[in-house]
Design a protein around this motif. Structure first.
Motif, PDB file in Angstrom:
ATOM      1  N   ARG A 270     -27.844  22.390 -66.469  1.00 52.81           N
ATOM      2  CA  ARG A 270     -26.399  22.346 -66.732  1.00 52.81           C
ATOM      3  C   ARG A 270     -25.863  20.938 -66.487  1.00 52.81           C
ATOM      4  O   ARG A 270     -26.295  20.249 -65.557  1.00 52.81           O
ATOM      5  CB  ARG A 270     -25.661  23.348 -65.848  1.00 52.81           C
ATOM      6  N   ARG A 271     -24.904  20.530 -67.277  1.00 55.82           N
ATOM      7  CA  ARG A 271     -24.420  19.148 -67.256  1.00 55.82           C
ATOM      8  C   ARG A 271     -23.901  18.726 -65.881  1.00 55.82           C
ATOM      9  O   ARG A 271     -24.116  17.584 -65.446  1.00 55.82           O
ATOM     10  CB  ARG A 271     -23.320  18.973 -68.302  1.00 55.82           C
ATOM     11  N   GLU A 272     -23.249  19.636 -65.168  1.00 58.66           N
ATOM     12  CA  GLU A 272     -22.683  19.255 -63.867  1.00 58.66           C
ATOM     13  C   GLU A 272     -23.762  18.952 -62.836  1.00 58.66           C
ATOM     14  O   GLU A 272     -23.489  18.331 -61.801  1.00 58.66           O
ATOM     15  CB  GLU A 272     -21.740  20.353 -63.356  1.00 58.66           C
ATOM     16  N   ARG A 273     -25.010  19.365 -63.133  1.00 59.31           N
ATOM     17  CA  ARG A 273     -26.103  19.114 -62.184  1.00 59.31           C
ATOM     18  C   ARG A 273     -26.901  17.860 -62.533  1.00 59.31           C
ATOM     19  O   ARG A 273     -27.822  17.488 -61.797  1.00 59.31           O
ATOM     20  CB  ARG A 273     -27.038  20.325 -62.149  1.00 59.31           C
ATOM     21  N   TRP A 274     -26.565  17.207 -63.629  1.00 52.91           N
ATOM     22  CA  TRP A 274     -27.319  16.020 -64.038  1.00 52.91           C
ATOM     23  C   TRP A 274     -27.363  14.923 -62.972  1.00 52.91           C
ATOM     24  O   TRP A 274     -28.423  14.348 -62.721  1.00 52.91           O
ATOM     25  CB  TRP A 274     -26.756  15.449 -65.335  1.00 52.91           C
ATOM     26  N   PRO A 275     -26.226  14.591 -62.338  1.00 50.42           N
ATOM     27  CA  PRO A 275     -26.271  13.478 -61.370  1.00 50.42           C
ATOM     28  C   PRO A 275     -27.193  13.741 -60.176  1.00 50.42           C
ATOM     29  O   PRO A 275     -27.706  12.788 -59.572  1.00 50.42           O
ATOM     30  CB  PRO A 275     -24.803  13.341 -60.923  1.00 50.42           C
ATOM     31  N   SER A 276     -27.385  15.002 -59.807  1.00 50.52           N
ATOM     32  CA  SER A 276     -28.184  15.309 -58.612  1.00 50.52           C
ATOM     33  C   SER A 276     -29.601  15.789 -58.940  1.00 50.52           C
ATOM     34  O   SER A 276     -30.351  16.144 -58.015  1.00 50.52           O
ATOM     35  CB  SER A 276     -27.476  16.397 -57.787  1.00 50.52           C
ATOM     36  N   THR A 277     -29.967  15.780 -60.210  1.00 55.88           N
ATOM     37  CA  THR A 277     -31.285  16.288 -60.605  1.00 55.88           C
ATOM     38  C   THR A 277     -32.204  15.139 -60.979  1.00 55.88           C
ATOM     39  O   THR A 277     -31.940  14.413 -61.938  1.00 55.88           O
ATOM     40  CB  THR A 277     -31.166  17.254 -61.797  1.00 55.88           C
ATOM     41  N   PRO A 278     -33.308  14.924 -60.237  1.00 58.85           N
ATOM     42  CA  PRO A 278     -34.239  13.842 -60.595  1.00 58.85           C
ATOM     43  C   PRO A 278     -35.107  14.256 -61.781  1.00 58.85           C
ATOM     44  O   PRO A 278     -35.342  15.442 -62.037  1.00 58.85           O
ATOM     45  CB  PRO A 278     -35.079  13.679 -59.329  1.00 58.85           C
TER      46      PRO A 278
ATOM     47  N   VAL B 159     -40.632   6.086 -66.968  1.00 64.20           N
ATOM     48  CA  VAL B 159     -39.415   6.209 -66.158  1.00 64.20           C
ATOM     49  C   VAL B 159     -39.798   6.679 -64.759  1.00 64.20           C
ATOM     50  O   VAL B 159     -40.765   7.423 -64.579  1.00 64.20           O
ATOM     51  CB  VAL B 159     -38.401   7.193 -66.794  1.00 64.20           C
ATOM     52  N   ASP B 160     -39.023   6.225 -63.784  1.00 64.34           N
ATOM     53  CA  ASP B 160     -39.251   6.602 -62.393  1.00 64.34           C
ATOM     54  C   ASP B 160     -38.829   8.057 -62.193  1.00 64.34           C
ATOM     55  O   ASP B 160     -37.749   8.461 -62.616  1.00 64.34           O
ATOM     56  CB  ASP B 160     -38.429   5.696 -61.487  1.00 64.34           C
ATOM     57  N   GLY B 161     -39.701   8.830 -61.538  1.00 67.22           N
ATOM     58  CA  GLY B 161     -39.397  10.242 -61.320  1.00 67.22           C
ATOM     59  C   GLY B 161     -38.153  10.469 -60.493  1.00 67.22           C
ATOM     60  O   GLY B 161     -37.551  11.545 -60.558  1.00 67.22           O
ATOM     61  N   ALA B 162     -37.738   9.473 -59.693  1.00 68.70           N
ATOM     62  CA  ALA B 162     -36.548   9.635 -58.847  1.00 68.70           C
ATOM     63  C   ALA B 162     -35.257   9.369 -59.607  1.00 68.70           C
ATOM     64  O   ALA B 162     -34.161   9.628 -59.087  1.00 68.70           O
ATOM     65  CB  ALA B 162     -36.644   8.699 -57.643  1.00 68.70           C
ATOM     66  N   THR B 163     -35.340   8.852 -60.833  1.00 63.52           N
ATOM     67  CA  THR B 163     -34.147   8.579 -61.635  1.00 63.52           C
ATOM     68  C   THR B 163     -33.416   9.881 -61.919  1.00 63.52           C
ATOM     69  O   THR B 163     -34.039  10.901 -62.245  1.00 63.52           O
ATOM     70  CB  THR B 163     -34.528   7.912 -62.962  1.00 63.52           C
ATOM     71  N   SER B 164     -32.098   9.863 -61.806  1.00 61.22           N
ATOM     72  CA  SER B 164     -31.328  11.083 -62.063  1.00 61.22           C
ATOM     73  C   SER B 164     -31.280  11.371 -63.552  1.00 61.22           C
ATOM     74  O   SER B 164     -31.394  10.468 -64.401  1.00 61.22           O
ATOM     75  CB  SER B 164     -29.902  10.942 -61.529  1.00 61.22           C
ATOM     76  N   LEU B 165     -31.110  12.633 -63.873  1.00 55.63           N
ATOM     77  CA  LEU B 165     -31.013  13.029 -65.274  1.00 55.63           C
ATOM     78  C   LEU B 165     -29.795  12.392 -65.932  1.00 55.63           C
ATOM     79  O   LEU B 165     -29.839  12.000 -67.107  1.00 55.63           O
ATOM     80  CB  LEU B 165     -30.936  14.560 -65.375  1.00 55.63           C
ATOM     81  N   ALA B 166     -28.720  12.233 -65.175  1.00 56.98           N
ATOM     82  CA  ALA B 166     -27.519  11.599 -65.715  1.00 56.98           C
ATOM     83  C   ALA B 166     -27.807  10.154 -66.110  1.00 56.98           C
ATOM     84  O   ALA B 166     -27.399   9.690 -67.188  1.00 56.98           O
ATOM     85  CB  ALA B 166     -26.387  11.658 -64.693  1.00 56.98           C
ATOM     86  N   ALA B 167     -28.493   9.395 -65.234  1.00 55.29           N
ATOM     87  CA  ALA B 167     -28.821   8.003 -65.542  1.00 55.29           C
ATOM     88  C   ALA B 167     -29.747   7.930 -66.751  1.00 55.29           C
ATOM     89  O   ALA B 167     -29.620   7.017 -67.586  1.00 55.29           O
ATOM     90  CB  ALA B 167     -29.459   7.337 -64.333  1.00 55.29           C
ATOM     91  N   PHE B 168     -30.670   8.869 -66.844  1.00 56.88           N
ATOM     92  CA  PHE B 168     -31.585   8.881 -67.984  1.00 56.88           C
ATOM     93  C   PHE B 168     -30.820   9.090 -69.288  1.00 56.88           C
ATOM     94  O   PHE B 168     -31.035   8.370 -70.274  1.00 56.88           O
ATOM     95  CB  PHE B 168     -32.615   9.989 -67.790  1.00 56.88           C
ATOM     96  N   VAL B 169     -29.930  10.080 -69.310  1.00 58.56           N
ATOM     97  CA  VAL B 169     -29.200  10.410 -70.544  1.00 58.56           C
ATOM     98  C   VAL B 169     -28.186   9.319 -70.888  1.00 58.56           C
ATOM     99  O   VAL B 169     -28.039   8.938 -72.056  1.00 58.56           O
ATOM    100  CB  VAL B 169     -28.499  11.769 -70.400  1.00 58.56           C
TER     101      VAL B 169
END
Length: 389
Positions: A302-310, A258-268
């Protein structure tokens, strides 16, 4: 055995204690307080308490000397030392690797009992001096106790049964004689199981004879020896099955990454549900590995930080991920994989690029297949079943 409290470092080696070490202190201090008033009457109660606590503390120091001797000699032979932990049944020097020769194995094992003998001799001389200079009799009692108990510690550890030092010595001698370190380890572990069962039986007889609660102590020590010896035998058989294999024989080549720049939200939400793996190498745009993303790391954010966390901010960094080469000996790298923080997983890197991933299931599968192959060969050519050695 992980330390509950870190005490500091000696010669650069981390030293700590597990909370269960309080059991040793309580037992030894209790024995001193109960018995020394009869052996040396007429002393203030506080003196008996201080002497008993001092004896317990100095015994822990002698255990530390025993384990420190192992650690220092191991380090001289190029084996990294994670630390020393004192606990209920003694001490453990955590070595990150195995001796490369029978002679090194012998020296690392034998130096522990030797250190205990030296401590016993020093305490014996000091006890004699305390009498000559007319120190209080409790000083002699503490020093004589330390001398005696270190002799017992040395003799007990010389019993030729793993995981005791004598078992390591036996393993080194069998390794030098037969030329097979894994067969030697199995023999030593089997001796350990027999010795542990004998201690359990002794403790049981002691309890049935109503000779006191000491039987429980022997049962605990016996159970510990049987458990550790069984684990060592299993590990030795696994290492034997892996002998001669390379990492490339067991690894999963070209793993999904997986690309390191992918957001945690996209991964999950998008990647993980469509793939069957529980760990993914994280790479940069050029394919260079940045770390290893495991599903359990998701809960650290925390779940609210998933979209902004690579992912590269959440994954295990490369400093925490074992890395091996495809041509490395599989049996040799196994300790490195087990010592990592990624549950036995490692990345296979060649020329700076990711070429594979190796996991406990990969190793288990090839070890099982190798074991079955060896068992079949033994049955065909020697008339024996799967029993080994």
């Amino acid at each position: 055995m992980t330390a509950t409290v870190t005490l500091g470092r000696i010669a650069g080696i981390r030293v700590g204690v597990h909370w269960s070490v309080l059991g040793i202190v309580a037992i030894l201090a209790g024995l001193g307080i109960a018995r020394w008033p009869d052996a040396i009457p007429g002393q203030p109660t506080a003196a008996y308490v201080v002497a008993a606590l001092a004896g317990a503390a100095l015994f822990l120091a002698s255990l530390l000397a025993h384990e420190l001797a192992h650690a220092l000699v191991a380090r001289r032979h190029g084996i990294p030392v994670d630390g020393i932990t004192l606990w209920l049944l003694g001490g453990v020097a955590r070595l990150r690797g195995e001796a490369s020769t029978p002679a090194a194995e012998f020296r690392i094992a034998a130096v522990g009992p030797l250190a205990s003998v030296v401590v016993a001799a020093v305490c014996g001389v000091l006890a004699w001096v305390s009498v000559l200079v007319a120190l209080p009799p409790l000083v002699f009692a503490v020093l004589a106790f330390l001398s005696l108990i270190n002799v017992v510690l040395a003799l007990f550890n010389l019993v030729p049964a793993a995981p005791l030092d004598g078992g390591r010595i036996l393993r080194s001698l069998l390794w030098a004689w037969r030329g097979d370190r894994y067969r030697a380890a199995v023999a030593s572990a089997r001796a350990g199981k027999v010795f542990g069962l004998a201690l359990i039986a002794l403790g049981g007889v002691w309890l049935l004879a109503a000779a006191g609660a000491n039987g429980i102590w022997w049962i605990l020590i016996g159970l510990f020896i049987v458990l550790v010896a069984s684990v060592e035998e299993h590990q030795a058989r696994t290492f034997a099955a892996l002998s001669g294999l390379r990492v490339r024989d067991a690894m999963t080549p070209n793993p999904e990454r997986v690309d390191g720049a992918t957001s945690l939200a996209a991964f999950v939400d998008d990647l993980a549900p469509t793939r069957k793996h529980s760990a993914y190498p994280v790479v940069d745009p050029t394919g260079r590995p940045l770390g290893l993303m495991t599903l359990d790391r998701v809960g650290s954010v925390r779940r609210e930080r998933w979209p902004s966390t690579p992912l590269d901010a959440v994954a295990h960094a490369m400093t925490a991920v074992p890395t091996v080469g495809p041509d490395d000996e599989l049996a040799e790298v196994l300790p490195r994989l087990q010592d990592g923080r990624t549950d036995g997983r490692g990345l296979v890197v060649e020329g700076g690029g990711l070429v594979g991933i190796i996991t406990p299931s990969d190793i288990s599968r090839i070890a099982t297949l190798r074991g079955l192959s060896r068992s079949k060969s033994a049955g065909l050519f020697t008339g024996r079943g799967a029993g080994w050695p």
